[in-house]
Write an enzyme that holds these catalytic residues in place. Structure first.
Site, PDB file in Angstrom:
ATOM      1  N   ASP A 108       4.105   1.591  -0.871  1.00  0.00           N
ATOM      2  CA  ASP A 108       5.516   1.518  -1.396  1.00  0.00           C
ATOM      3  C   ASP A 108       5.621   2.635  -2.501  1.00  0.00           C
ATOM      4  O   ASP A 108       6.852   2.688  -3.249  1.00  0.00           O
ATOM      5  CB  ASP A 108       5.626   0.147  -2.095  1.00  0.00           C
ATOM      6  CG  ASP A 108       6.016  -0.824  -1.052  1.00  0.00           C
ATOM      7  OD1 ASP A 108       6.482  -0.417   0.173  1.00  0.00           O
ATOM      8  OD2 ASP A 108       5.927  -2.204  -1.440  1.00  0.00           O
ATOM      9  N   THR A 120      -1.872  -2.661 -10.155  1.00  0.00           N
ATOM     10  CA  THR A 120      -2.377  -3.427  -9.586  1.00  0.00           C
ATOM     11  C   THR A 120      -2.151  -3.081  -8.092  1.00  0.00           C
ATOM     12  O   THR A 120      -1.100  -2.864  -7.762  1.00  0.00           O
ATOM     13  CB  THR A 120      -2.003  -5.030 -10.044  1.00  0.00           C
ATOM     14  OG1 THR A 120      -0.557  -5.078  -9.713  1.00  0.00           O
ATOM     15  CG2 THR A 120      -2.009  -5.370 -11.499  1.00  0.00           C
ATOM     16  N   VAL A 142       0.921  -1.223   0.252  1.00  0.00           N
ATOM     17  CA  VAL A 142       0.128   0.249  -0.223  1.00  0.00           C
ATOM     18  C   VAL A 142       1.092   1.353  -0.216  1.00  0.00           C
ATOM     19  O   VAL A 142       0.512   1.964  -0.682  1.00  0.00           O
ATOM     20  CB  VAL A 142      -0.839  -0.037   1.171  1.00  0.00           C
ATOM     21  CG1 VAL A 142      -1.894   1.167   1.292  1.00  0.00           C
ATOM     22  CG2 VAL A 142      -1.863  -1.203   0.802  1.00  0.00           C
ATOM     23  N   SER A 190     -30.475 -34.314  -4.916  1.00  0.00           N
ATOM     24  CA  SER A 190     -29.846 -33.546  -6.188  1.00  0.00           C
ATOM     25  C   SER A 190     -30.206 -32.105  -6.078  1.00  0.00           C
ATOM     26  O   SER A 190     -30.589 -31.667  -6.972  1.00  0.00           O
ATOM     27  CB  SER A 190     -30.248 -34.187  -7.531  1.00  0.00           C
ATOM     28  OG  SER A 190     -31.600 -34.276  -7.520  1.00  0.00           O
TER      29      SER A 190
END
Lengths: 637, 312
Positions: A43, A119, A41, A550
């Site tokens: 950097d 990203t 976060v 099912s």
């Protein structure tokens, strides 16, 4: 503060002003590099991207004015420009101050155009990073020089390597905040070197930078005279592109679309994923294995003498061979493999966990097939790279598992060809993309088990019994009346000399399926086995009646697809939950409500009602007798 | 000189140019949609981005004509020159042209002078939804680019819309490699942006190299104008309400972006050729959408809001 705009190595404004034609000529010869930036976060990732855009004049005056006012209003850099604000887009995340999705940014230098996938570094967003990395030639791993390697640094490096990125840049950022200390920088690089080797990253390019100040971004910084490597931009301008490297591989083109404007022209359109091709080259069509030669490479601008990986073309062939969407045109002597069982790495991307045994759509290149995944062999802890035992994969989990496709798939190992080795999984009901995967290799089993052709055919069996085989598949809540009505139906059919067999849920669980419990995965396997048994019985000519809760649509669909068209008749025994619970013939609802029975359908496990059953029985308005008559009538109609 | 030719490329060496890569990617996207969707349509707004998108579609399916119609969601307030080029390009491409005008907007006489934001909402946003529902299109190509606006930078190439045409930025499908998931349930649709990764400069350069026809309004010429709210507006027909005693002034102008003529600001310019236009674009310092009134009405999250409501 040194303004990078002035000493930028890619100042082109003068050329634009003086000779626009020369500039255009230069621009039209640029190549294209896609890369991702990853970091935690704080950097400085958004700041670095903002800096790259700013330095390459991708910010206009009005945007800059907005940026300046935003910086003062919500920025984190005091009166200075907060480049991060330029990059963080959607309104919701603006207020949180973090990037929550993959965003794509564009800038260009004299040599290249760049597309940056931004990203997030957030823990729960592994899927976004894998998404951004899937198209990248290069990854910039950002490390805060003050903090050194973090858990997230390791995770991002692992993911970048997993997705096959060959070029890794270790950008040690915020060098200004440690006074450009070379020994600190060297220690971080050494740390990273030993970690990288441990996960199989052979080479990487380290560099000391400051996105905030602009050190070693576009030009070598005076603050780091001890560093002799390239600047970030120099490196980005010179690394080899994946699309260029792919040209040395054998030719592959997945067929997207068959172009038939008239009876005289039949072209096969696709994007070349590897290799090169020329008219006259011998090719093989997969999966049929038929061979031919390329006649023409057709484009609107005229036929080409050759085409290379990365181009979208239309090929015509010298012979009339069958070829359609999903097929792969390959160089004749070195075709890709065809198989239906694989080992793969799977990255789970949906809130709903993976269900081993459930059928999903698998899309690989232009092929879409039904696939089922087995329970994972192991899950990878992305922080420590440890292998953990796992029964399923949750959101953002990465694991290795075997999978099986319902028909053979043309593929290559992901490491050899991203296009023929990378796939996505799609939920058959919601249509959401739930996972991404990378194929490792095919399992030998698929190649060794052959289908034994039988002389007495299923038609012969049915003819002997003088009936049309079918499966009456009863579905509904526990206590809905499935077994009661199924019994009545079978009695009526036997009285009419029909050959039948009733498979009952409780009975099957005493024998064939006694190893299975009531988790979602076990319920799916239960239904799969019953489906296979019912199918064998229809091959023997029988009318099969099954009575199983099912509960999941996807599994009923799976059984439907196993059967011959028209032989699967879904019968919904429709009893409202309150009514079934009121009857509670076996006392199970009471136990479930008391918490003594887990995973009980209708209570703490869902029942997905059929959307379009062949027969629907409303038990609140019909007696079991009436219901059985109606079903027999429908069957023999 | 064209982009697709391999004039300077060798099989063994040389890189594909960025325009060749972008072209190949767009063609791949166009073909995927045609292969996987039942009823695609191309939204054609007659601007430069639409011109490039149409050109790419003709390349993608050559020698067949593109196997889908063109849809123009008309507001009745576009520049005359746009209607001329629209009809010419439809005829030349051999594609069916569908023109849709929101009947309610028409009946109520919605116009840009009296109705402000309602004009865009009814003619464009509502008109588009009505047209898609009327023809039952399950996939619509649009010419939006990620470099235009911040919220677009995060939108997928295949952008999923609910049965009520809403976009949910929080639950977009992950889009990996070049694998696009085109599956949807009945009533749902997908907007597809084949030129997502092109920048404004790429668009201009491609038009230049491929010689793509565009509306002449992009080139400078003397035109009748008035000033409104600090914007230079071209008086394109006699529906324009002049103030008492006002007469249009002839200025040498051109447009960087085209929409409804009363809402589109011109720039004063002498750039009458493509290289001159590109030169001017590269040396100017205001971004492209600045000329459009539409982005300004609700603060900095305006476009994102419009998109959630169904604007393209």
């Amino acid at each position: 503060m040194a303004t990078a705009v002035e000493n930028s190595s890619y100042q082109v404004q003068d050329l634009i002003a003086e000779d626009i034609d020369a500039y255009l000529l230069q621009h039209q010869h640029k190549s294209l590099l896609r890369f991702i930036t990853c970091g935690s976060v704080d950097d400085g990732k958004s700041t670095l991207i903002g800096r790259l855009l700013y330095d390459s004049k991708m910010i206009f005056e009005d945007q800059l004015a907005a940026l300046e006012s935003d910086s003062k209003r919500v920025g984190t850099q005091g009166q200075n420009i907060d480049f991060a604000l330029l990059v963080d887009g959607l309104a919701a995340e603006r207020e949180q101050g973090i990037t929550i999705d993959v965003a794509y940014r564009f800038f260009a230098t004299e040599k290249r155009k760049f597309i940056v996938a931004d990203t997030p570094g957030h823990e729960q967003y592994t899927r976004n990073m894998v998404t951004g990395a899937s198209t990248a030639d290069l990854a910039v791993i950002l490390v805060d020089a003050r903090k050194g390697l973090l858990t997230q640094t390791r995770r991002h490096s692992y993911l970048a390597h997993l997705i096959g990125i060959r070029n890794i840049v270790l950008a040690v950022n915020k060098m200004d905040l440690i006074d450009y200390d070379q020994s600190r920088y060297d220690a971080i690089v050494e740390d990273y070197r030993s970690f990288a080797a441990s996960i199989g990253i052979g080479a990487f390019t380290p560099m000391p930078i400051s996105g905030f100040i602009g050190d070693n971004i576009t030009s070598p910084s005076d603050n780091t005279r001890w560093y002799t490597g390239p600047t970030l931009i120099q490196h980005l301008e010179n690394v080899e592109l994946d699309v260029t490297a792919a040209r040395a591989m054998p030719f592959r083109m997945p067929v997207q679309w068959v172009n038939r404007p008239n009876l005289d022209f039949r072209g096969f359109s696709g994007l070349i994923s590897a290799g090169t091709i020329r008219p006259g080259d011998p090719v093989r069509i997969l999966p049929s294995g038929k061979t031919s030669t390329v006649r023409r490479i057709v484009t609107q601008g005229g036929d080409l003498e050759f085409a290379v990986a990365g181009q979208s073309v239309t090929l015509t062939l010298a012979d009339e061979v069958d070829c359609s969407r999903g097929d792969v045109i390959s160089i004749a002597e070195n075709p890709p493999e065809v198989a239906d069982q694989f080992e793969a790495t799977i990255v789970w991307m949906a809130d709903e966990a993976m269900l081993p045994g459930r059928p999903y759509w698998l899309k690989l290149a232009t092929q879409t097939v039904t696939a089922t995944i087995q329970a994972p062999k192991y899950q990878v802890n992305v922080n420590t790279m440890e292998h953990l035992a796992a029964k399923t994969l949750d959101l953002n989990a990465i694991g290795v598992a075997n999978l099986q496709t319902e028909r053979p798939v043309i593929f290559e190992a992901y490491g050899d060809n991203r296009t023929l080795g990378g796939f996505i999984l799609i939920d058959k009901i919601t249509n959401a993309t739930v996972a991404a995967g990378m194929l490792h290799f095919s399992l030998r089993r698929a190649q060794n088990v052959h289908w034994q052709a039988l002389d007495v055919t299923r038609d012969k069996h049915a003819e002997l019994k003088n009936q049309k085989p079918a499966v009456l598949w009863f579905t509904g809540l526990s206590g809905a009346g499935k077994s009661t009505i199924a019994n009545l139906v079978e009695k009526k059919l036997v009285r009419m000399n029909r050959h039948t067999f009733l498979l009952d849920g409780d009975n099957v669980r005493h024998g064939l399926n006694r190893d299975l419990g009531f988790t979602d995965a076990d319920r799916i396997e239960n239904i799969r086995r019953v489906g296979e048994v019912a199918k064998l019985m229809t091959d023997a000519g029988l009318i099969v009646i099954t009575a199983f809760i099912s509960p999941f649509r996807a599994e009923r669909q799976m059984v439907r697809e196993m059967m011959k068209s028209g032989e699967f008749i879904e019968v919904h025994i429709d009893t409202p939950l309150a009514e079934a619970e009121a009857r509670d013939v076996k006392g199970l609802y009471k136990k479930a409500r008391a918490g003594a029975l887990a995973n009980f359908t209708g209570i703490d496990s869902p029942y997905e009602a059929p959307e379009a059953p062949e027969i629907r029985i409303d038990t609140t308005s019909l007696t079991p007798e009436q219901a059985a008559d109606l079903i027999v009538e429908e069957l023999l109609k | 000189m064209s982009v697709t030719g391999n004039a300077e490329l060798k099989p063994e060496s040389g890189s594909l140019t960025h325009l060749q890569r972008l072209e190949a990617e767009s063609i791949h996207i166009l073909r995927e949609v045609v292969a996987e969707c039942e009823r695609p349509v191309m939204l054609y707004s007659v601007g430069k981005d639409s011109a490039v998108m149409l050109h790419l579609a003709r390349k993608a399916f050559y020698p067949s004509p593109p196997p889908f119609p063109l849809l123009h969601v008309d507001t009745t307030w576009k520049f005359k020159a746009m209607y001329d080029l629209r009809d010419k390009m439809a005829a030349e491409s051999g594609m069916e042209l569908l023109v849709y005008q929101n009947p309610e907007a028409k009946e109520r006489g919605i116009n840009p002078f009296d109705h402000g934001a309602l004009h865009t909402d009814m003619w464009k946003t509502e008109g588009l939804k009505q047209a898609l529902d009327k023809y039952g299109f399950d996939a619509a190509f649009g010419g939006a680019r990620r470099d235009e606006e911040k919220s677009r930078a995060k939108e997928r190439v295949f952008s999923f819309r609910s049965a009520s045409h809403r976009w949910d930025p929080k639950s977009q499908r992950p889009e990996l490699w070049n694998l696009y998931n085109a599956r949807k349930n009945k009533g749902e649709s997908i907007r597809i942006f084949p030129i997502s990764n092109w920048t404004e400069l790429d668009i201009w350069q491609y038009i230049h190299l491929e010689d793509i026809p565009i509306v002449p309004l992009y080139f400078s010429a003397p035109r009748p104008t008035v000033e409104r709210d600090g914007m230079i507006i071209m008086v394109d027909d006699d529906r324009f309400p002049l103030k008492p005693g006002e007469a249009p002034v002839t200025r040498s102008i051109r447009f960087r972006t085209l929409g409804c003529y009363p809402l589109t600001g011109a720039v004063e310019s002498e750039a009458a050729t493509l290289p001159a236009v590109i030169q001017e674009m590269l040396l100017t310092t205001t971004s492209e959408r600045q000329g459009r009134a539409i982005d300004r009405d609700a603060g900095d999250a305006s476009m994102e809001k419009k998109k959630q409501e169904g604007y393209f």
